[in-house]
Design a protein around this motif. Structure first.
Motif: not given
Length: 124
Positions: A78-79, A106, A110-112, A114, A119
């Protein structure tokens, strides 16, 4: 402003009406209940669930088929960073912290909001 404390006169009428009502027994048959005569000495345990079977049933109900077996590592990039989550019996471990759901892991990453299944690609 001054507070005005007035005594409620309705309390007296309520309490006196309660006393009047309690003097008279209820004679209406619709308020009577017919409880079954139960002999507590001879209660059967045949219909009670077996505790060991109950735990197995609860475990099978809560275990989602999309989640890998206990002890597995779910990994994802992730990123540009490798994310690894260990599947535990009581949740999921990520960076030394235990989470109750894969979605909570998750969301932490992701800080959101989801879906953890989406994910981590656990959708079947």
């Amino acid at each position: 402003m001054k507070k005005i404390n007035k005594k409620c006169s309705s309390k007296k009428s309520i309490s006196s009406s309660r006393e009047e009502i309690s003097k008279y027994p209820i004679e209406n048959s619709e308020f009577e209940t017919n409880l079954p005569n139960m002999d507590h000495q001879n209660l059967s345990t045949e219909n009670l669930p077996n505790p060991s079977n109950l735990q197995e049933q609860q475990a099978s109900k809560t275990k989602d088929s999309r989640i890998p077996p206990i002890g597995s590592i779910i990994s994802k990039t992730y990123r540009g960073q490798q994310v690894e989550v260990k599947v535990l019996e009581s949740g999921f471990e990520y960076k030394g912290k235990v989470y109750k759901s894969i979605s909570r892991v998750a969301m932490t990453i992701t800080k959101r909001q989801i879906s953890g299944y989406v994910f981590f690609g656990l959708i079947k």
